[in-house]
Design a protein around this motif. Structure first.
Motif, short mmCIF file in Angstrom:
data_model
loop_
_atom_site.label_atom_id
_atom_site.label_comp_id
_atom_site.label_asym_id
_atom_site.label_seq_id
_atom_site.Cartn_x
_atom_site.Cartn_y
_atom_site.Cartn_z
N ALA A 19 0.83 -1.22 0.00
CA ALA A 19 0.00 0.00 0.00
C ALA A 19 0.86 1.26 0.00
N ARG A 20 2.11 1.18 0.44
CA ARG A 20 2.99 2.34 0.54
C ARG A 20 4.02 2.40 -0.58
N ARG A 21 3.84 1.61 -1.62
CA ARG A 21 4.83 1.58 -2.69
C ARG A 21 4.90 2.94 -3.39
N GLY A 22 6.06 3.23 -3.93
CA GLY A 22 6.27 4.52 -4.58
C GLY A 22 6.11 4.45 -6.08
N VAL A 23 6.40 5.58 -6.73
CA VAL A 23 6.28 5.69 -8.18
C VAL A 23 7.22 4.70 -8.87
N ASP A 24 8.40 4.51 -8.31
CA ASP A 24 9.37 3.58 -8.91
C ASP A 24 8.89 2.14 -8.87
N ASP A 25 7.97 1.85 -7.99
CA ASP A 25 7.45 0.49 -7.84
C ASP A 25 6.07 0.33 -8.45
N SER A 26 5.72 1.21 -9.38
CA SER A 26 4.35 1.19 -9.91
C SER A 26 4.08 0.04 -10.87
N GLU A 27 5.12 -0.59 -11.39
CA GLU A 27 4.91 -1.74 -12.27
C GLU A 27 4.60 -2.95 -11.41
N VAL A 28 3.36 -3.38 -11.47
CA VAL A 28 2.92 -4.49 -10.63
C VAL A 28 3.33 -5.80 -11.27
N THR A 29 4.00 -6.63 -10.48
CA THR A 29 4.38 -7.94 -10.98
C THR A 29 3.47 -9.02 -10.39
N LEU A 30 2.76 -8.67 -9.32
CA LEU A 30 1.85 -9.60 -8.68
C LEU A 30 0.68 -8.80 -8.13
N SER A 31 -0.52 -9.17 -8.53
CA SER A 31 -1.69 -8.44 -8.07
C SER A 31 -1.92 -8.70 -6.58
N VAL A 32 -2.67 -7.82 -5.95
CA VAL A 32 -2.99 -7.99 -4.53
C VAL A 32 -3.72 -9.31 -4.33
N GLU A 33 -4.65 -9.62 -5.22
CA GLU A 33 -5.41 -10.87 -5.10
C GLU A 33 -4.49 -12.08 -5.19
N ALA A 34 -3.54 -12.04 -6.12
CA ALA A 34 -2.61 -13.16 -6.27
C ALA A 34 -1.70 -13.26 -5.04
#
Length: 65
Positions: free
Chosen positions: A22-37
């Motif tokens: 929930a606190r990830r930054g702009v540099d971490d915006s590329e999601v490699t794993l969805s919250v559901e997964a």
């Protein structure tokens, strides 16, 4: 052989990583794993740990839905 984490430890880790997500930054915006997964993965880890604990205690694993 390393000791297996307890269910409580696995749940603590899952909650910790969910908070970090929930606190990830702009540099971490590329999601490699969805919250559901990620949650499904955590639930499976907990189920695996529970099954392992039961087998180590000599009890039969309980059937799941």
């Amino acid at each position: 052989m390393q000791p297996q984490p307890t269910n409580s430890e696995l749940l603590d880790r899952l909650c910790f990583f969910r908070g970090l997500y929930a606190r990830r930054g702009v540099d971490d915006s590329e999601v490699t794993l969805s919250v559901e997964a990620a949650l499904a993965y955590g639930e499976r880890l907990l189920h695996f740990a529970l099954t392992s604990d039961q087998q180590a205690a000599g009890g039969a694993p309980q059937p799941t839905d």
